[in-house]
Enzyme design. Structure first.
Site, mmCIF file in Angstrom:
data_model
loop_
_atom_site.group_PDB
_atom_site.id
_atom_site.type_symbol
_atom_site.label_atom_id
_atom_site.label_comp_id
_atom_site.label_asym_id
_atom_site.label_seq_id
_atom_site.Cartn_x
_atom_site.Cartn_y
_atom_site.Cartn_z
ATOM 1 N N PHE A 40 4.810 -4.197 -2.824
ATOM 2 C CA PHE A 40 3.566 -3.488 -3.165
ATOM 3 C C PHE A 40 2.525 -4.371 -2.936
ATOM 4 O O PHE A 40 2.400 -5.363 -3.282
ATOM 5 C CB PHE A 40 3.645 -3.092 -4.569
ATOM 6 C CG PHE A 40 2.245 -2.421 -5.012
ATOM 7 C CD1 PHE A 40 2.437 -1.028 -4.692
ATOM 8 C CD2 PHE A 40 1.494 -2.759 -5.843
ATOM 9 C CE1 PHE A 40 1.276 -0.217 -5.006
ATOM 10 C CE2 PHE A 40 0.241 -2.132 -6.213
ATOM 11 C CZ PHE A 40 0.297 -0.769 -5.744
ATOM 12 N N GLY A 41 1.504 -3.833 -2.081
ATOM 13 C CA GLY A 41 0.162 -4.355 -1.645
ATOM 14 C C GLY A 41 -1.032 -3.615 -2.368
ATOM 15 O O GLY A 41 -0.874 -2.630 -2.331
ATOM 16 N N TYR A 42 -1.803 -4.440 -3.052
ATOM 17 C CA TYR A 42 -3.013 -3.728 -3.565
ATOM 18 C C TYR A 42 -4.521 -4.343 -3.127
ATOM 19 O O TYR A 42 -5.405 -3.980 -3.424
ATOM 20 C CB TYR A 42 -2.851 -3.761 -5.011
ATOM 21 C CG TYR A 42 -2.443 -5.112 -5.367
ATOM 22 C CD1 TYR A 42 -3.617 -5.835 -6.040
ATOM 23 C CD2 TYR A 42 -1.430 -5.660 -5.819
ATOM 24 C CE1 TYR A 42 -3.584 -7.206 -6.370
ATOM 25 C CE2 TYR A 42 -1.225 -7.007 -6.163
ATOM 26 C CZ TYR A 42 -2.276 -7.838 -6.517
ATOM 27 O OH TYR A 42 -2.020 -9.199 -6.885
ATOM 28 N N GLY A 43 -4.353 -5.515 -2.271
ATOM 29 C CA GLY A 43 -5.412 -6.144 -1.790
ATOM 30 C C GLY A 43 -5.130 -6.237 -0.025
ATOM 31 O O GLY A 43 -4.864 -5.312 0.455
ATOM 32 N N SER A 44 -5.219 -7.611 0.246
ATOM 33 C CA SER A 44 -4.981 -7.915 1.646
ATOM 34 C C SER A 44 -3.532 -7.609 1.977
ATOM 35 O O SER A 44 -3.341 -7.407 3.513
ATOM 36 C CB SER A 44 -5.400 -9.414 1.676
ATOM 37 O OG SER A 44 -4.389 -10.269 1.123
ATOM 38 N N GLU B 253 1.426 -16.139 -1.483
ATOM 39 C CA GLU B 253 0.711 -15.458 -2.754
ATOM 40 C C GLU B 253 0.844 -16.538 -3.932
ATOM 41 O O GLU B 253 0.163 -16.575 -4.926
ATOM 42 C CB GLU B 253 1.572 -14.486 -3.394
ATOM 43 C CG GLU B 253 1.523 -13.013 -2.344
ATOM 44 C CD GLU B 253 -0.124 -12.642 -1.988
ATOM 45 O OE1 GLU B 253 -0.617 -12.735 -3.215
ATOM 46 O OE2 GLU B 253 -0.493 -12.305 -0.838
#
Length: 176
Positions: A7-11, A84
């Protein structure tokens, strides 16, 4: 581990950096996107930290989910941890996300560690904007990160009012 999702929410939404076989818009419940992490590497330095996004407790977050095949699992997990977990400011968790087709899947998510020294708790819009306007790290200026994230969210039809307010303040008070 069988096929899994990230799950990606930024870059990660606009620059995942790993091979995937499918991507879908997704929603994560119980967390919201927030400029709550002081960046000492990618978008700032230890001397002049930037701000990057983290998942903070409460609400929900719309982002992108990327499906990774079983044979790529270790390579992708290693890559994500290197990217990350530079300063161990995120907690790696498996969470259920709702995919745009109505199905759900388990996904790796990176949640802000609110006990970490780089956790930026409850900054005002003005304080966040001042940091974003001034900071830069090895991945470039902090304002470019916020701009690219907002651009991608707009392309997805997603509003993030908090991030938009910070960006507006950057542009009206500290733009060059």
């Amino acid at each position: 581990m069988k096929d899994f999702w990230v799950f990606g929410y930024g870059s990660l939404m606009w620059r995942p950096g790993f091979d995937f076989v499918e991507s879908k818009r997704a929603r994560l419940h119980g967390f919201h996107r927030s400029l709550c992490i002081y960046s000492h590497v990618y978008r700032g330095t230890a001397e002049k930290p930037g701000l990057v996004l983290g998942l903070d407790a409460g609400g929900f977050c719309d982002g992108m989910a990327f499906k990774v095949t079983e044979d790529a699992t270790q390579k992708v997990v290693d890559y994500l941890r290197e990217r990350e977990q530079v300063n161990n400011v995120y907690l790696e968790k498996m969470q259920t996300v709702e995919l745009e087709d109505g199905s759900s899947a388990q996904a790796i998510v990176y949640v802000a560690d609110c006990t970490h020294a780089q956790y930026a708790s409850a900054l005002s819009i003005e304080a966040a904007a001042q940091i974003v306007a001034a900071a830069s790290g090895i991945a470039g200026p902090n304002h470019e990160y916020v701009s690219a994230t907002l651009e991608h969210l707009q392309q997805m039809g997603v509003r993030d009012e908090g991030l938009e307010r910070v960006w507006h303040f950057v542009n009206t008070h500290w733009s060059k």
